[in-house]
Design a protein around this motif. Structure first.
Motif, PDB file in Angstrom:
ATOM      1  N   PRO A 179      12.327   6.107  11.190  1.00 20.40           N
ATOM      2  CA  PRO A 179      10.956   6.624  11.240  1.00 20.40           C
ATOM      3  C   PRO A 179       9.935   5.523  10.961  1.00 20.40           C
ATOM      4  O   PRO A 179      10.083   4.766   9.994  1.00 20.40           O
ATOM      5  CB  PRO A 179      10.937   7.703  10.151  1.00 20.40           C
ATOM      6  N   HIS A 180       8.917   5.441  11.805  1.00 15.93           N
ATOM      7  CA  HIS A 180       8.002   4.306  11.752  1.00 15.93           C
ATOM      8  C   HIS A 180       6.611   4.682  12.233  1.00 15.93           C
ATOM      9  O   HIS A 180       6.413   5.773  12.784  1.00 15.93           O
ATOM     10  CB  HIS A 180       8.536   3.189  12.648  1.00 15.93           C
ATOM     11  N   ARG A 181       5.666   3.784  12.049  1.00 12.88           N
ATOM     12  CA  ARG A 181       4.334   3.928  12.629  1.00 12.88           C
ATOM     13  C   ARG A 181       3.716   2.550  12.813  1.00 12.88           C
ATOM     14  O   ARG A 181       4.156   1.567  12.220  1.00 12.88           O
ATOM     15  CB  ARG A 181       3.424   4.777  11.736  1.00 12.88           C
ATOM     16  N   VAL A 182       2.695   2.507  13.651  1.00 10.86           N
ATOM     17  CA  VAL A 182       1.928   1.276  13.841  1.00 10.86           C
ATOM     18  C   VAL A 182       0.797   1.290  12.820  1.00 10.86           C
ATOM     19  O   VAL A 182       0.212   2.336  12.551  1.00 10.86           O
ATOM     20  CB  VAL A 182       1.376   1.222  15.287  1.00 10.86           C
ATOM     21  N   GLY A 239       6.416   9.294   4.544  1.00 11.50           N
ATOM     22  CA  GLY A 239       7.878   9.387   4.572  1.00 11.50           C
ATOM     23  C   GLY A 239       8.515   8.505   5.632  1.00 11.50           C
ATOM     24  O   GLY A 239       9.518   8.879   6.236  1.00 11.50           O
ATOM     25  N   LEU A 240       7.938   7.313   5.866  1.00  9.97           N
ATOM     26  CA  LEU A 240       8.429   6.420   6.919  1.00  9.97           C
ATOM     27  C   LEU A 240       9.168   5.221   6.319  1.00  9.97           C
ATOM     28  O   LEU A 240       8.952   4.859   5.162  1.00  9.97           O
ATOM     29  CB  LEU A 240       7.251   5.938   7.772  1.00  9.97           C
ATOM     30  N   GLN A 241      10.022   4.610   7.136  1.00  9.81           N
ATOM     31  CA  GLN A 241      10.803   3.454   6.666  1.00  9.81           C
ATOM     32  C   GLN A 241      10.224   2.125   7.109  1.00  9.81           C
ATOM     33  O   GLN A 241      10.441   1.105   6.460  1.00  9.81           O
ATOM     34  CB  GLN A 241      12.240   3.546   7.209  1.00  9.81           C
ATOM     35  N   ILE A 242       9.537   2.126   8.251  1.00  9.91           N
ATOM     36  CA  ILE A 242       9.104   0.866   8.846  1.00  9.91           C
ATOM     37  C   ILE A 242       7.649   0.961   9.316  1.00  9.91           C
ATOM     38  O   ILE A 242       7.263   1.938   9.952  1.00  9.91           O
ATOM     39  CB  ILE A 242       9.955   0.528  10.106  1.00  9.91           C
ATOM     40  N   GLY A 243       6.881  -0.070   9.031  1.00 12.50           N
ATOM     41  CA  GLY A 243       5.546  -0.210   9.599  1.00 12.50           C
ATOM     42  C   GLY A 243       5.560  -1.329  10.627  1.00 12.50           C
ATOM     43  O   GLY A 243       6.077  -2.415  10.356  1.00 12.50           O
ATOM     44  N   LEU A 244       5.050  -1.036  11.829  1.00 14.28           N
ATOM     45  CA  LEU A 244       4.908  -2.070  12.856  1.00 14.28           C
ATOM     46  C   LEU A 244       3.472  -2.568  12.745  1.00 14.28           C
ATOM     47  O   LEU A 244       2.539  -1.808  13.003  1.00 14.28           O
ATOM     48  CB  LEU A 244       5.154  -1.480  14.242  1.00 14.28           C
ATOM     49  N   VAL A 245       3.308  -3.805  12.336  1.00 20.55           N
ATOM     50  CA  VAL A 245       1.967  -4.315  12.058  1.00 20.55           C
ATOM     51  C   VAL A 245       1.268  -4.683  13.369  1.00 20.55           C
ATOM     52  O   VAL A 245       1.764  -5.503  14.134  1.00 20.55           O
ATOM     53  CB  VAL A 245       2.023  -5.527  11.109  1.00 20.55           C
ATOM     54  N   GLU A 246       0.143  -4.028  13.618  1.00 23.25           N
ATOM     55  CA  GLU A 246      -0.599  -4.315  14.858  1.00 23.25           C
ATOM     56  C   GLU A 246      -1.455  -5.558  14.691  1.00 23.25           C
ATOM     57  O   GLU A 246      -1.886  -6.171  15.659  1.00 23.25           O
ATOM     58  CB  GLU A 246      -1.470  -3.123  15.255  1.00 23.25           C
ATOM     59  N   GLY A 247      -1.699  -5.929  13.439  1.00 17.81           N
ATOM     60  CA  GLY A 247      -2.474  -7.132  13.199  1.00 17.81           C
ATOM     61  C   GLY A 247      -2.882  -7.222  11.742  1.00 17.81           C
ATOM     62  O   GLY A 247      -2.809  -6.231  11.010  1.00 17.81           O
ATOM     63  N   GLY A 286       0.884  -1.160   0.000  1.00 19.63           N
ATOM     64  CA  GLY A 286       0.000   0.000   0.000  1.00 19.63           C
ATOM     65  C   GLY A 286       0.918   1.205   0.000  1.00 19.63           C
ATOM     66  O   GLY A 286       2.131   1.048  -0.132  1.00 19.63           O
ATOM     67  N   ARG A 287       0.357   2.431   0.164  1.00 18.26           N
ATOM     68  CA  ARG A 287       1.269   3.578   0.098  1.00 18.26           C
ATOM     69  C   ARG A 287       1.249   4.468   1.330  1.00 18.26           C
ATOM     70  O   ARG A 287       1.654   5.625   1.287  1.00 18.26           O
ATOM     71  CB  ARG A 287       1.050   4.371  -1.177  1.00 18.26           C
ATOM     72  N   LEU A 288       0.801   3.890   2.438  1.00 16.37           N
ATOM     73  CA  LEU A 288       0.735   4.665   3.676  1.00 16.37           C
ATOM     74  C   LEU A 288       2.125   5.109   4.139  1.00 16.37           C
ATOM     75  O   LEU A 288       2.355   6.278   4.446  1.00 16.37           O
ATOM     76  CB  LEU A 288       0.044   3.809   4.752  1.00 16.37           C
ATOM     77  N   LEU A 289       3.079   4.153   4.188  1.00 18.50           N
ATOM     78  CA  LEU A 289       4.426   4.477   4.676  1.00 18.50           C
ATOM     79  C   LEU A 289       5.098   5.495   3.771  1.00 18.50           C
ATOM     80  O   LEU A 289       5.706   6.456   4.237  1.00 18.50           O
ATOM     81  CB  LEU A 289       5.272   3.197   4.778  1.00 18.50           C
ATOM     82  N   GLU A 290       4.973   5.281   2.462  1.00 20.87           N
ATOM     83  CA  GLU A 290       5.599   6.197   1.513  1.00 20.87           C
ATOM     84  C   GLU A 290       5.019   7.606   1.668  1.00 20.87           C
ATOM     85  O   GLU A 290       5.736   8.595   1.708  1.00 20.87           O
ATOM     86  CB  GLU A 290       5.387   5.702   0.090  1.00 20.87           C
ATOM     87  N   ARG A 291       3.693   7.674   1.772  1.00 22.67           N
ATOM     88  CA  ARG A 291       3.030   8.977   1.867  1.00 22.67           C
ATOM     89  C   ARG A 291       3.497   9.731   3.100  1.00 22.67           C
ATOM     90  O   ARG A 291       3.634  10.946   3.090  1.00 22.67           O
ATOM     91  CB  ARG A 291       1.512   8.780   1.897  1.00 22.67           C
ATOM     92  N   PRO A 315       3.100 -16.525  19.212  1.00 19.52           N
ATOM     93  CA  PRO A 315       3.049 -15.066  19.238  1.00 19.52           C
ATOM     94  C   PRO A 315       3.645 -14.529  17.946  1.00 19.52           C
ATOM     95  O   PRO A 315       4.744 -14.931  17.555  1.00 19.52           O
ATOM     96  CB  PRO A 315       3.927 -14.698  20.432  1.00 19.52           C
ATOM     97  N   MET A 316       2.917 -13.626  17.276  1.00 14.89           N
ATOM     98  CA  MET A 316       3.322 -13.182  15.937  1.00 14.89           C
ATOM     99  C   MET A 316       3.627 -11.698  15.918  1.00 14.89           C
ATOM    100  O   MET A 316       2.998 -10.916  16.627  1.00 14.89           O
ATOM    101  CB  MET A 316       2.191 -13.517  14.965  1.00 14.89           C
ATOM    102  N   GLY A 317       4.582 -11.318  15.076  1.00 15.29           N
ATOM    103  CA  GLY A 317       4.860  -9.911  14.823  1.00 15.29           C
ATOM    104  C   GLY A 317       5.287  -9.735  13.378  1.00 15.29           C
ATOM    105  O   GLY A 317       5.872 -10.639  12.785  1.00 15.29           O
ATOM    106  N   MET A 318       4.966  -8.571  12.802  1.00 17.08           N
ATOM    107  CA  MET A 318       5.332  -8.307  11.409  1.00 17.08           C
ATOM    108  C   MET A 318       5.866  -6.901  11.249  1.00 17.08           C
ATOM    109  O   MET A 318       5.423  -5.978  11.939  1.00 17.08           O
ATOM    110  CB  MET A 318       4.094  -8.401  10.502  1.00 17.08           C
ATOM    111  N   LEU A 319       6.804  -6.755  10.321  1.00 13.63           N
ATOM    112  CA  LEU A 319       7.324  -5.440   9.946  1.00 13.63           C
ATOM    113  C   LEU A 319       7.007  -5.209   8.481  1.00 13.63           C
ATOM    114  O   LEU A 319       7.169  -6.115   7.656  1.00 13.63           O
ATOM    115  CB  LEU A 319       8.850  -5.416  10.090  1.00 13.63           C
ATOM    116  N   PHE A 320       6.592  -3.998   8.152  1.00 17.69           N
ATOM    117  CA  PHE A 320       6.395  -3.618   6.753  1.00 17.69           C
ATOM    118  C   PHE A 320       7.499  -2.662   6.317  1.00 17.69           C
ATOM    119  O   PHE A 320       7.925  -1.807   7.092  1.00 17.69           O
ATOM    120  CB  PHE A 320       5.061  -2.893   6.573  1.00 17.69           C
ATOM    121  N   VAL A 321       7.908  -2.815   5.057  1.00 17.13           N
ATOM    122  CA  VAL A 321       8.773  -1.812   4.426  1.00 17.13           C
ATOM    123  C   VAL A 321       7.967  -1.172   3.304  1.00 17.13           C
ATOM    124  O   VAL A 321       7.074  -1.805   2.742  1.00 17.13           O
ATOM    125  CB  VAL A 321      10.085  -2.434   3.892  1.00 17.13           C
TER     126      VAL A 321
END
Ligand SMILES: [Zn+2]
Length: 441
Positions: A377-380, A230-238, A223-228, A397-403
């Motif tokens: 720079p990141h966001r959930v 200007g972030l490098q990492i997405g912390l996936v809440e689920g 998707g384009r949330l991180l790009e819009r 227990p699961m965790g994901m990172l988005f680029v």
């Protein structure tokens, strides 16, 4: 002076191996003590894998599960895992598992993975980023001389794009329908035989939750949330809950020329209003809710006949089951009212209801601490797409990172992600693995 420049230039040009070695220096620790993966090594693995199954005409990846290219990529990955010191096995569902034993026995593994199959004409990063970052973590641990307490497993799941086949096999969740479906023109049993596996043993791919301490996956955002932002990492809440319905609108077939407008029971006109209503309602609720009508068909489907019946699908997703249920109830009420007004009947059929897969708070916490320590720079955010992580979340227990996906494009030859963002995710994953290794029992 000019000669020295020329000499230097010549040296650079004639000794590519030296240049390569300088660039690829192994994992290292910064002055702040934080570990860093080797970005050049990770980039080089991604580039190498991207050459397997590439369509030279489009630049797109054609590495669909069980294809020749997939087999070649699987062999390449297995030798890479073995070279990194992992014990490699292929489970009965074809999942490739590389394992490094921990210093303490009897512990569940910290599992890192994703998939290397692609959709036809897909991109170079979807899935590959997760598997090769996982491999880079093991190589980095080796460089840093760290042997975790927990075993580490690097996993490449079979046929993610065909419906999370390998990761659902870990749950024992493959249905008769999964087995009866075709995979590149063959039944699952045949496809597995093509990997040298015995399909009769498929159920043995199932894993016990005690074998896993946690599961972590890096993936492109798509998707384009991180790009819009200007972030490098997405912390996936689920990963979002997803419902898919087929709506049938029943009217009365009749002559397009002789039936007066007032006398019609036109399911197409009613369906058109309903389709519009999906977008209206979803926008009104807002937040992360998304709704899509992706298919519509009319019967008999002739230009000069008012249809007897129109069918369309509704795909609707939200991180919260509650929000989703509310939206669906709202749609059902609206569709019922439209049906009365249009003099037609409406029937709902559930195609699938996939529950949300929330990230584990302890894993999310470790990822948050890690990303904060580096200052990337990141966001959930939620994941609107399904991933192997949603299957494995039922076991561990699961965790994901988005680029970020450049332009939000994926499942396309134009899919792209900046290598520096992937490297940042690699650092965060490495540090999170170390934190979890210390914290988890
Ligand atoms: Zn993927």
């Amino acid at each position: 002076m000019r000669m020295m420049v020329a000499l230097l230039l010549l040296l650079t040009l004639t000794s590519p191996t030296t240049a390569q070695q300088v660039r690829s220096r192994g994992a290292w620790r910064g002055p702040d003590g934080l570990p860093h993966i080797d970005p050049a090594r990770l980039e080089s693995s991604l580039v190498t894998l991207a050459a397997i199954g590439r369509d030279p005409a489009t630049g797109g990846m054609v590495r669909t599960a069980f294809s020749e290219a997939d087999l070649e990529a699987r062999h390449w990955l297995m030798s890479g895992l073995a070279a990194a010191g992992l014990t490699v096995r292929v489970d009965p569902a074809g999942n490739i598992i590389g394992r490094l034993e921990g210093t303490e026995s009897g512990k569940g593994a910290l599992v890192l993975g994703s998939h290397i199959d692609t959709v036809p004409q897909g991109g170079r990063f979807d899935g590959a980023v997760g598997v090769l970052t996982a491999l880079e973590i093991v190589r980095s641990l080796g460089d840093l001389g760290i042997r975790p307490r927990h075993p580490i497993e690097v996993v490449s799941f079979t046929d993610e794009e065909g419906g999370l086949v390998g990761s659902r096999a870990w749950l024992g969740a493959l249905t008769e329908a999964d087995r009866a479906r075709e995979y590149g023109g063959r039944l699952l049993a045949e496809a597995l035989r093509g990997l040298g596996l015995d399909p009769a043993r498929l159920d043995e791919a199932r894993r016990n939750p005690s074998e896993l301490a946690a599961y972590l996956e890096v993936h492109i955002e798509q998707g384009r949330l991180l790009e819009r932002e200007g972030l490098q990492i997405g912390l996936v809440e689920g990963i979002v809950a997803l419902d898919e319905y087929e709506i049938t609108v029943l009217g009365q077939a009749n002559h397009a020329g002789t039936t007066r407008m007032a006398d019609r029971h036109d399911p197409m006109a009613a369906a058109a209003r309903m389709v519009g209503e999906v977008r209206e309602q979803v926008r009104r609720i807002g937040g992360d809710l998304v709704g899509t009508v992706g298919r519509i068909e009319a019967r008999p489907g002739a230009p000069n006949v008012i249809p007897a019946e129109v069918r369309f699908t509704v795909d609707i997703r939200d991180p919260s089951r509650l929000v989703l249920d509310g939206a669906i109830q709202g749609l059902q009420e609206r569709f019922a009212r439209i049906a009365v007004e249009e003099g037609v009947e409406v029937v709902w059929r559930t195609l699938q209801r996939i529950p949300p897969a929330p990230a584990d708070p302890r894993v999310l916490q470790a990822l948050t601490e890690a990303v904060t320590a580096y200052g990337y720079p990141h966001r959930v955010m939620p994941s609107g797409a399904g991933h192997d992580a949603q299957s494995v979340a039922q076991l561990a227990p699961m965790g994901m990172l988005f680029v970020p996906s450049i332009g939000g494009v994926s499942h396309s030859p134009a899919e792209a992600t900046r290598y520096e963002d992937i490297a940042a995710a690699g650092d965060v994953l490495l540090q999170a693995v170390l934190l979890l290794d210390g914290r988890f029992p």
